[in-house]
Design a protein around this motif. Structure first.
Motif, PDB file in Angstrom:
ATOM      1  N   GLU A 113     -10.712 -16.150  20.534  1.00 35.78           N
ATOM      2  CA  GLU A 113     -10.218 -15.312  21.641  1.00 35.78           C
ATOM      3  C   GLU A 113     -11.419 -15.071  22.547  1.00 35.78           C
ATOM      4  O   GLU A 113     -12.338 -14.347  22.173  1.00 35.78           O
ATOM      5  CB  GLU A 113      -9.711 -13.965  21.113  1.00 35.78           C
ATOM      6  N   GLY A 114     -11.424 -15.674  23.733  1.00 37.17           N
ATOM      7  CA  GLY A 114     -12.627 -15.591  24.563  1.00 37.17           C
ATOM      8  C   GLY A 114     -13.764 -16.276  23.817  1.00 37.17           C
ATOM      9  O   GLY A 114     -13.635 -17.443  23.434  1.00 37.17           O
ATOM     10  N   ARG A 115     -14.865 -15.556  23.565  1.00 34.91           N
ATOM     11  CA  ARG A 115     -15.945 -16.143  22.773  1.00 34.91           C
ATOM     12  C   ARG A 115     -15.942 -15.599  21.346  1.00 34.91           C
ATOM     13  O   ARG A 115     -16.900 -15.797  20.596  1.00 34.91           O
ATOM     14  CB  ARG A 115     -17.297 -15.882  23.445  1.00 34.91           C
ATOM     15  N   ASP A 116     -14.880 -14.875  20.990  1.00 33.68           N
ATOM     16  CA  ASP A 116     -14.778 -14.313  19.635  1.00 33.68           C
ATOM     17  C   ASP A 116     -14.056 -15.279  18.705  1.00 33.68           C
ATOM     18  O   ASP A 116     -12.857 -15.538  18.862  1.00 33.68           O
ATOM     19  CB  ASP A 116     -14.023 -12.974  19.656  1.00 33.68           C
ATOM     20  N   LEU A 117     -14.798 -15.764  17.709  1.00 35.83           N
ATOM     21  CA  LEU A 117     -14.200 -16.599  16.657  1.00 35.83           C
ATOM     22  C   LEU A 117     -13.816 -15.706  15.483  1.00 35.83           C
ATOM     23  O   LEU A 117     -14.581 -14.809  15.105  1.00 35.83           O
ATOM     24  CB  LEU A 117     -15.222 -17.652  16.190  1.00 35.83           C
ATOM     25  N   TYR A 118     -12.621 -15.948  14.928  1.00 34.83           N
ATOM     26  CA  TYR A 118     -12.171 -15.236  13.734  1.00 34.83           C
ATOM     27  C   TYR A 118     -11.758 -16.248  12.671  1.00 34.83           C
ATOM     28  O   TYR A 118     -11.252 -17.333  12.982  1.00 34.83           O
ATOM     29  CB  TYR A 118     -10.958 -14.340  14.045  1.00 34.83           C
ATOM     30  N   LEU A 119     -11.942 -15.875  11.414  1.00 33.62           N
ATOM     31  CA  LEU A 119     -11.397 -16.677  10.312  1.00 33.62           C
ATOM     32  C   LEU A 119     -11.383 -15.857   9.023  1.00 33.62           C
ATOM     33  O   LEU A 119     -12.099 -14.852   8.909  1.00 33.62           O
ATOM     34  CB  LEU A 119     -12.203 -17.979  10.118  1.00 33.62           C
ATOM     35  N   PHE A 120     -10.554 -16.290   8.080  1.00 38.12           N
ATOM     36  CA  PHE A 120     -10.567 -15.772   6.704  1.00 38.12           C
ATOM     37  C   PHE A 120     -11.154 -16.840   5.795  1.00 38.12           C
ATOM     38  O   PHE A 120     -10.776 -18.024   5.892  1.00 38.12           O
ATOM     39  CB  PHE A 120      -9.145 -15.491   6.198  1.00 38.12           C
ATOM     40  N   GLN A 121     -12.056 -16.440   4.873  1.00 43.25           N
ATOM     41  CA  GLN A 121     -12.515 -17.390   3.871  1.00 43.25           C
ATOM     42  C   GLN A 121     -12.573 -16.700   2.510  1.00 43.25           C
ATOM     43  O   GLN A 121     -12.901 -15.519   2.405  1.00 43.25           O
ATOM     44  CB  GLN A 121     -13.880 -17.995   4.229  1.00 43.25           C
ATOM     45  N   LEU A 152      -7.444  -4.889   8.626  1.00 42.88           N
ATOM     46  CA  LEU A 152      -6.583  -3.953   7.905  1.00 42.88           C
ATOM     47  C   LEU A 152      -6.371  -4.485   6.497  1.00 42.88           C
ATOM     48  O   LEU A 152      -5.769  -5.554   6.316  1.00 42.88           O
ATOM     49  CB  LEU A 152      -5.234  -3.811   8.617  1.00 42.88           C
ATOM     50  N   VAL A 153      -6.867  -3.752   5.511  1.00 45.34           N
ATOM     51  CA  VAL A 153      -6.629  -4.111   4.117  1.00 45.34           C
ATOM     52  C   VAL A 153      -5.417  -3.298   3.683  1.00 45.34           C
ATOM     53  O   VAL A 153      -5.487  -2.083   3.523  1.00 45.34           O
ATOM     54  CB  VAL A 153      -7.858  -3.828   3.250  1.00 45.34           C
ATOM     55  N   ARG A 154      -4.293  -3.998   3.555  1.00 49.30           N
ATOM     56  CA  ARG A 154      -3.000  -3.330   3.429  1.00 49.30           C
ATOM     57  C   ARG A 154      -2.580  -3.217   1.980  1.00 49.30           C
ATOM     58  O   ARG A 154      -2.731  -4.150   1.196  1.00 49.30           O
ATOM     59  CB  ARG A 154      -1.953  -4.120   4.219  1.00 49.30           C
ATOM     60  N   ARG A 155      -2.009  -2.059   1.659  1.00 48.19           N
ATOM     61  CA  ARG A 155      -1.465  -1.874   0.316  1.00 48.19           C
ATOM     62  C   ARG A 155      -0.306  -2.863   0.140  1.00 48.19           C
ATOM     63  O   ARG A 155       0.416  -3.151   1.088  1.00 48.19           O
ATOM     64  CB  ARG A 155      -1.047  -0.418   0.085  1.00 48.19           C
ATOM     65  N   GLY A 156      -0.142  -3.408  -1.076  1.00 51.72           N
ATOM     66  CA  GLY A 156       0.903  -4.385  -1.310  1.00 51.72           C
ATOM     67  C   GLY A 156       2.308  -3.812  -1.205  1.00 51.72           C
ATOM     68  O   GLY A 156       3.238  -4.476  -0.769  1.00 51.72           O
ATOM     69  N   GLY A 157       2.477  -2.560  -1.616  1.00 53.14           N
ATOM     70  CA  GLY A 157       3.768  -1.884  -1.534  1.00 53.14           C
ATOM     71  C   GLY A 157       3.559  -0.404  -1.739  1.00 53.14           C
ATOM     72  O   GLY A 157       2.464   0.021  -2.119  1.00 53.14           O
ATOM     73  N   ASP A 158       4.589   0.387  -1.470  1.00 49.45           N
ATOM     74  CA  ASP A 158       4.505   1.814  -1.772  1.00 49.45           C
ATOM     75  C   ASP A 158       4.589   2.003  -3.290  1.00 49.45           C
ATOM     76  O   ASP A 158       5.045   1.106  -4.012  1.00 49.45           O
ATOM     77  CB  ASP A 158       5.655   2.558  -1.087  1.00 49.45           C
ATOM     78  N   PRO A 159       4.196   3.197  -3.787  1.00 51.22           N
ATOM     79  CA  PRO A 159       4.213   3.404  -5.241  1.00 51.22           C
ATOM     80  C   PRO A 159       5.579   3.133  -5.875  1.00 51.22           C
ATOM     81  O   PRO A 159       5.663   2.651  -7.000  1.00 51.22           O
ATOM     82  CB  PRO A 159       3.794   4.865  -5.389  1.00 51.22           C
ATOM     83  N   GLY A 160       6.656   3.421  -5.149  1.00 46.91           N
ATOM     84  CA  GLY A 160       7.989   3.213  -5.714  1.00 46.91           C
ATOM     85  C   GLY A 160       8.505   1.794  -5.595  1.00 46.91           C
ATOM     86  O   GLY A 160       9.538   1.458  -6.175  1.00 46.91           O
ATOM     87  N   ASP A 162      -2.825 -11.885   5.350  1.00 44.49           N
ATOM     88  CA  ASP A 162      -1.402 -11.600   5.575  1.00 44.49           C
ATOM     89  C   ASP A 162      -1.239 -10.849   6.883  1.00 44.49           C
ATOM     90  O   ASP A 162      -1.448  -9.647   6.912  1.00 44.49           O
ATOM     91  CB  ASP A 162      -0.836 -10.782   4.417  1.00 44.49           C
ATOM     92  N   PRO A 163      -0.897 -11.548   7.954  1.00 45.86           N
ATOM     93  CA  PRO A 163      -0.617 -12.980   8.001  1.00 45.86           C
ATOM     94  C   PRO A 163      -1.909 -13.791   8.042  1.00 45.86           C
ATOM     95  O   PRO A 163      -2.950 -13.256   8.412  1.00 45.86           O
ATOM     96  CB  PRO A 163       0.134 -13.126   9.319  1.00 45.86           C
ATOM     97  N   VAL A 164      -1.811 -15.075   7.678  1.00 47.92           N
ATOM     98  CA  VAL A 164      -2.997 -15.931   7.685  1.00 47.92           C
ATOM     99  C   VAL A 164      -3.414 -16.260   9.116  1.00 47.92           C
ATOM    100  O   VAL A 164      -4.569 -16.572   9.378  1.00 47.92           O
ATOM    101  CB  VAL A 164      -2.745 -17.207   6.853  1.00 47.92           C
ATOM    102  N   LEU A 167      -6.870  -8.271  12.113  1.00 45.76           N
ATOM    103  CA  LEU A 167      -6.705  -9.207  10.996  1.00 45.76           C
ATOM    104  C   LEU A 167      -6.163  -8.424   9.817  1.00 45.76           C
ATOM    105  O   LEU A 167      -6.669  -7.329   9.521  1.00 45.76           O
ATOM    106  CB  LEU A 167      -8.038  -9.835  10.612  1.00 45.76           C
ATOM    107  N   GLY A 168      -5.152  -8.970   9.140  1.00 43.42           N
ATOM    108  CA  GLY A 168      -4.540  -8.256   8.020  1.00 43.42           C
ATOM    109  C   GLY A 168      -4.729  -8.993   6.701  1.00 43.42           C
ATOM    110  O   GLY A 168      -4.691 -10.222   6.640  1.00 43.42           O
ATOM    111  N   MET A 169      -4.951  -8.222   5.640  1.00 45.77           N
ATOM    112  CA  MET A 169      -4.978  -8.768   4.271  1.00 45.77           C
ATOM    113  C   MET A 169      -4.157  -7.843   3.402  1.00 45.77           C
ATOM    114  O   MET A 169      -4.043  -6.656   3.684  1.00 45.77           O
ATOM    115  CB  MET A 169      -6.406  -8.812   3.740  1.00 45.77           C
ATOM    116  N   LYS A 170      -3.622  -8.382   2.307  1.00 46.32           N
ATOM    117  CA  LYS A 170      -2.804  -7.587   1.393  1.00 46.32           C
ATOM    118  C   LYS A 170      -3.437  -7.633   0.015  1.00 46.32           C
ATOM    119  O   LYS A 170      -3.847  -8.701  -0.438  1.00 46.32           O
ATOM    120  CB  LYS A 170      -1.382  -8.139   1.364  1.00 46.32           C
ATOM    121  N   VAL A 171      -3.515  -6.478  -0.644  1.00 50.12           N
ATOM    122  CA  VAL A 171      -4.200  -6.387  -1.939  1.00 50.12           C
ATOM    123  C   VAL A 171      -3.361  -5.580  -2.923  1.00 50.12           C
ATOM    124  O   VAL A 171      -2.420  -4.885  -2.529  1.00 50.12           O
ATOM    125  CB  VAL A 171      -5.603  -5.741  -1.776  1.00 50.12           C
TER     126      VAL A 171
END
Lengths: 339, 339
Positions: A289-297, B165-173, B186-188, B210-214
């Motif tokens: 995005e612009g000059r910002d590179l992003y990735l997951f590894q 954003l390190v996202r919770r996988g689900g609510d406790p219930g 998530d999403p990749v 950027l999102g990840m799920k844990v």
């Protein structure tokens, strides 16, 4: 043939021993172990000469039915290069022993940077270690970052890197570690140690790192942002990374959504211990995005530093240049994934 | 007194109902529920009039021994404002019903932005919703980001925000959800939906997410970077945030290292359901490097949008300005932590 000793035969040491034994220009003199546990038993079955790391415990190996080739000091004396794979902090305690025997030594990233003459990543600064008395192979996360920052800096220039490291709570065998069901800022202060550690490899690079710890054991995962100095697009970056054997780009459509599937893929491919020596980068995530590179590894904390340790042996000996050493290491171990 | 109906009495709906019932200027007309489960039982015990969300299932409430005040259409007809707290996608299906009765409606962040006239965050854009026919309270994560971006943009200007954003996988219930022992992009692909969602509140803000799920259930955790337009230092930012009731700065030394301790603190403080309506920002993590601000914040996905829903009711009715509404909401619910 370079005679290599491995002091410490745990998560890293056993992998380094196997990698050394596979090299065409190295002999594994032996491995030193503190206790006669299941790992010592496996070393004996593989025919690796076993040395007692703690002289007072020699009897315990005999009681376990394990023959010893000697004590750790004998191993250090017999080796041209010693690879210290002991737990964090123990390497620094061992440094005097290596000095006493004038044995060049390689330490792991858990030690402070001043334990060795130079911090080492094969791709980024092999030449800095040539002829040095000692080198420290930086940690799994710093290795993973160095491998992508080197080609990015060479090709585009790096203005600033900002990385969030979502760290596994422990290795699969570390059954006593947490967290359970939580996400912990770790450390809560910024930066984490990873940014300064990258600066031991790239002294002038502007990098801020943030660490969190989560209930996962298989691999670390990095959310990477690099502001480049010149224009790029995602296809360019993918092409550039494709030239790097130690970067694996997970193809879209491979149905590999996380570390579990990555490990399953590695096991299916017959990788020893399911190891992933390469950075595992989701190709779809590479975005500019612009000059910002992003990735997951994803970074396999148990194995990505192993080829680096092998290369560090050749660097200390001055036996090969970076390209030659890396190619020899990769060929002998089978590093590199052609998907 | 504004007559408020709540359609959907699950994770968000039951909290909104309690918050509405606590307001000095609102009456809870009733709540609509699809099934006579434990939540319907609790609503009945609290004396909330219960409406059947699905007419075909009226008999099941009778079989469960639960009296109904009517069907959902009766609730919509009786309400001055309806708050739709149904699962993602169902709100859009319900929009026609609210239109038919000319009942102003509030939707949740799981709906697409075009479900309502305006996307809403009390701190950032209360006035945009005044007099509108409908508003969409943005999701828990977007709410958490909007609450910090508003004061930062006003005080320093925001050049660019980059958030992992390190996202919770689900609510406790949500016992059937994963991941177990993994970290999933998530999403990749980048950006996650959160950045564009923040742009429904701040149309011109430059933000990449950027999102990840844990494997965690208690709260989300954000790794936030904001490049400011003007100079700041960490103490400044802490002072600025201290003026915001919906931002809780976790003090250094509180021994609150993650979501588990945060929830324990909330329970000890007697919070209903252990709810944390405030962004929970680790004060120690607030760091400025050049013009780059960094911080970690935990977001309680089940409750941070609840005060926003109450404020949205007043905005649609034009009953109060932002400051008045937020103060009334906070006073009635007990929002704000003075540590």
């Amino acid at each position: 043939m370079t005679q290599v000793g491995v002091n410490g035969y745990g998560t890293i040491g056993k992998r380094v021993a196997d990698a050394v034994a596979a090299q065409p220009d190295m002999d594994l003199v032996g491995v030193a172990k503190t206790r006669p546990n299941f790992e010592a038993e496996t070393a004996a079955r593989k025919g690796y000469p076993l040395y007692a790391a703690v002289p007072e415990r020699v009897d315990r190996f005999a009681e376990a039915g394990l023959d010893l080739a000697g004590e750790v000091e004998d191993l250090v004396a017999a080796a041209d290069v010693i690879v210290d794979c002991t737990p964090s902090g123990i390497g620094a305690e061992n440094a005097a022993l290596y000095d006493d025997h004038d044995t060049p030594a390689i330490f792991q990233g858990g030690e402070d940077a001043d334990v060795a003459d130079v911090s080492f990543n094969a791709r980024a600064n092999f030449d800095d270690a040539v002829g040095a008395d000692s080198a420290r192979v930086v940690s799994c996360n710093t290795t993973g970052l160095s491998r992508i920052l080197a080609p990015l800096d060479e090709t585009y220039g790096v203005e600033k890197a900002r990385v969030t490291l979502v760290r596994r709570g422990g290795d699969p065998g570390q059954t006593g570690r947490g967290p359970i069901d939580d996400i912990l800022p770790d450390p809560v202060t910024i930066p984490s140690h990873h940014g300064p550690d990258v600066n031991t490899i790239f002294p002038d690079l502007d990098i801020d790192t943030l660490g969190m710890k989560v209930p996962a054991t298989l691999m670390h995962t990095h959310s990477v942002n690099v502001t480049l100095e010149s224009d790029a697009d995602a296809a360019d970056v993918r092409d550039r990374f494709a030239d790097e054997t130690r970067l694996f780009q997970i193809p879209a459509g491979a149905d590999i959504d996380g570390a579990g599937k990555l490990k399953e893929f590695a096991h299916d491919a017959g990788r020893p211990r399911g190891d992933l020596w390469e950075n595992c980068i989701w190709a779809e995530s590479i975005t500019v995005e612009g000059r910002d590179l992003y990735l997951f590894q994803a970074i396999h904390q148990e194995s990505d530093v192993v080829p680096e340790n092998v290369d560090a042996v050749r660097a200390l000996r001055g036996d090969a240049d970076a390209a030659e050493s890396m190619a020899t290491t990769e060929d002998a171990m089978g590093v590199g994934i052609d998907y």
